[in-house]
Design an enzyme around this catalytic site. Structure first.
Site, PDB file in Angstrom:
ATOM      1  N   GLU A 100       0.860  -1.182   0.000  1.00  0.00           N
ATOM      2  CA  GLU A 100       0.000   0.000   0.000  1.00  0.00           C
ATOM      3  C   GLU A 100       0.899   1.235   0.000  1.00  0.00           C
ATOM      4  OE1 GLU A 100      -3.543   2.184   2.599  1.00  0.00           O
ATOM      5  OE2 GLU A 100      -2.693   0.276   3.294  1.00  0.00           O
ATOM      6  N   ARG A 329       6.078 -13.378   9.441  1.00  0.00           N
ATOM      7  CA  ARG A 329       6.661 -12.077   9.129  1.00  0.00           C
ATOM      8  C   ARG A 329       7.952 -11.877   9.901  1.00  0.00           C
ATOM      9  NH1 ARG A 329       2.842  -7.321  10.787  1.00  0.00           N
ATOM     10  NH2 ARG A 329       4.633  -6.153  10.005  1.00  0.00           N
ATOM     11  N   LYS A 339       4.349   1.644   9.823  1.00  0.00           N
ATOM     12  CA  LYS A 339       4.378   2.845   8.993  1.00  0.00           C
ATOM     13  C   LYS A 339       3.691   4.021   9.684  1.00  0.00           C
ATOM     14  CE  LYS A 339       3.010   0.713   5.107  1.00  0.00           C
ATOM     15  NZ  LYS A 339       2.652   0.491   3.689  1.00  0.00           N
TER      16      LYS A 339
END
Length: 630
Positions: A100, A329, A339
């Site tokens: 994104e 992850r 972020k």
């Protein structure tokens, strides 16, 4: 576990492999015993007491030897990813990396990039870089550009760059189809009402149920959805929900949102004001995978529950169904990767920007001088499983050292220059000594260092008052200078009005045979530079878990600047012949971060992007060895 203990444990594991079975308790006992013995020996050989020049010293063990020989394709040959391919073999593998564009990529994304691009490449396939650009409130052109640049910097070339917005019309048409199938409805509930419908907090405070809007007919839902499209509703007053399975144990099946009206109604970066409504990730992701013919949709385990809704939607609309599978992850300790949190640090001016070398965005690591090969080596060494892991930052730093220690040239750099005047240098003044740029690779060549009457040493290498446990320069003491043809002895020093030493007087010493230490130095014609030393931006191992918030965990002394450092003139040749290390990933020597070198006895360095033709600024990439304080 420190390096000594890790090496000891690795030796014991080797014992097991060679036939000696060792129990866990015995392994722990032997590890502690050997580590204790190694620590005693290490204390006898501190950095200051090394009597030989560092030129002759062996490279430090940055990590277990086996880590340096990890097969870069190992993660695709065995384990989780090998099983994924066996589950759905494909003649033409096509994967995607779908970020994104609402911020910069970080170290965790590097794993996702390596997995998706590497998996496809290993099986002779291709990878698409697809921007999930469905939230104009948070997306900026800056982020689009930075993401693509980071992917290519890591050494990966997408077969195509696509955007979810390419499919806005097709997605809208499928949303209407879902309404016709009675699998979607327009809802007007507020957030508190939706939580109650889902059983309250964590879905455990009551029975789940659908709101009255779910009972609306197809024509009513179509009319309302088209009114949403035409801008007749205010934000948060209407949204399209998928009619899934409210009784399912999986929260990702509790009538998720498919379309919403953005809060700020900002123009979309690519489509402008064409659309008043935008599809959600849950509606967009699987359908775009289907449109593009993705064979293997590889994502992290935080999306494992989303797999059911991903498959439900594709089945409901009767489109091609890619296979989604999830891997663990990558998290690292001592920093933050969110972020949203990174954006807060930038907005508050705590860091210079998204590429501040104290961050772990890929842009920041690049600016800091970390080679992309070191990042990929680190990821390959960790491998891929279904378990999410938090790796100590020190382990990542070991991968960087291992990449740099045999591949970059060496220079002498002094952070806080202190002049030393050698009164009796005589005819030696102006002569040159040969300084090899590497003890590992003779092809790097050497540079000449001019002997000057005034040289500069680091201020930390001189003391006004000597002591038995100090082995560098002090009044009356003899030490060696790296590659200098003679030893020197300090005979006097001067101080300014504030009591700070301003100059040391010295003479050549031809009597002493073996000094207690050798120190680095630079001649008087050296190049002035500014050096920035960056330490951890946070004080704790897990800033996000600090009770008062990660902003209260910030280490405000994380950057130290040396404005008057000096580096020997071999630096100009190193800069001209960069990149270092020589890598297929970095062919462009116009990028300052490709100019890397080891400052003997100090650290590894690169040129910062703040540099100008008048002023060179250096960043520390990583220390020469692990900081014991970590």
């Amino acid at each position: 576990m420190d390096e000594t203990l890790a090496a000891t444990a690795a030796k014991l594991r080797l014992d097991e492999l060679t036939g000696e079975m060792v129990s866990k308790s015995e392994l722990k006992k032997r590890t502690q015993k050997r580590a204790k013995k190694a620590a005693i020996q290490a204390r006898k050989q501190t950095d200051d007491t090394k009597s030989r020049e560092p030129d002759e010293a062996k490279p430090s063990a940055a990590a277990p030897d086996e880590a340096a020989h990890v097969d870069p394709d190992a993660m695709f040959k065995l384990g989780f990813l090998a099983e994924v391919y066996k589950e759905r073999p494909a003649k033409e593998v096509l994967t995607r990396f779908p970020p994104e564009p609402n911020g910069y990529l970080h170290l965790g994304h590097a794993k996702a990039i390596a997995v998706n691009f590497g998996f496809a490449k290993y099986h002779g396939g291709k990878t698409i870089l697809r921007f999930d650009d469905t939230n104009p409130d948070k997306e900026k052109e800056e982020f689009f550009l930075a993401i693509e640049e980071a992917v290519r910097w890591l050494g990966f070339t997408p077969c195509a760059v696509t955007y979810s917005s390419d499919n806005f019309q097709k997605l809208y048409d499928l949303a209407e189809k879902l309404i016709h199938l009675e699998r979607a409805y327009v809802c007007h509930c507020v957030e508190a009402e939706i939580k109650l419908q889902r059983g309250g907090k964590e879905g455990k405070e009551g029975p789940r149920y659908r709101c009255e809007h779910a009972m609306q007919g197809v024509e009513t839902n179509l009319e309302k959805f088209r009114d949403m499209r035409d801008g007749k509703y205010e934000p948060q007053t209407a949204f399209l929900r998928m009619k899934q399975d409210i009784e399912n144990h999986n929260p990702q099946m509790w009538d998720l949102a498919a379309y919403r009206i953005p809060k700020d109604r900002k123009p979309h970066f690519r489509t402008g004001d064409t659309w008043k409504i935008y599809p959600t990730y849950d509606f967009t992701h699987g359908l775009c995978d289907s449109f593009e013919g993705i064979t293997h949709s590889l994502c992290t385990t935080e999306f494992i529950m989303s797999r059911e809704s991903y498959e439900w939607l594709n089945k409901a609309l009767e489109v091609y169904e890619p296979m989604q599978r999830e891997y663990g992850r990558l998290n690292v300790s001592g920093t933050i990767l969110s972020k949203r949190s990174l954006e807060k640090l930038v907005e508050l001016g705590i860091v210079r920007g998204w590429d501040d070398p104290r961050l772990f965005t890929l842009s920041a690591l690049r600016r800091r001088g970390v080679p992309p090969a070191a990042i990929l080596s680190f990821i390959n060494e960790l491998g891929v499983t279904t378990t999410s892991t938090t790796i100590p930052i020190t382990r990542f730093e070991q991968s960087i050292r291992r990449c740099l220690e045999t591949s970059v040239p060496r220079l002498m750099l002094v952070l806080e220059p202190l002049p030393v005047v050698i009164d009796d240098l005589g005819d030696l003044e102006g002569q040159e000594v040969d300084f090899p740029l590497s003890t590992h690779d003779t092809s790097m060549g050497s540079r000449k260092l001019k002997l000057t009457k005034t040289i500069y040493i680091d201020r930390s290498d001189f003391r006004e008052v000597d002591s038995p446990d100090y082995f560098r320069l002090a009044p009356g003491k003899t030490i060696g200078l790296l590659r200098f043809p003679h030893l020197i002895r300090a005979i006097d020093f001067t101080k300014d009005g504030e009591g700070r030493v301003t100059e040391v007087k010295a003479v050549l010493d031809s009597v002493t045979k073996k000094p207690k230490a050798f120190i680095h130095w630079v001649p008087s014609d050296s190049k002035p530079v500014e050096v920035r030393i960056h330490d951890s931006l946070f004080r704790s191992e897990n800033p996000s878990s600090v009770e008062s918030g990660f902003l209260n965990d910030v280490n405000h002394d994380s950057e130290k600047i040396y404005k008057h450092a000096l580096v020997n003139l071999g630096f100009d040749e190193v800069a001209r012949t960069s990149p270092w290390p020589k890598s297929a990933l970095e062919q462009d020597n116009a990028n300052p971060e490709n100019i890397r070198f080891q400052g003997l006895r100090v650290a590894y360095f690169t040129i910062d992007s703040d540099s100008t033709s008048e002023k060179i600024v250096l960043n520390r990439i990583v220390s020469l060895k692990e900081d014991s304080g970590k």
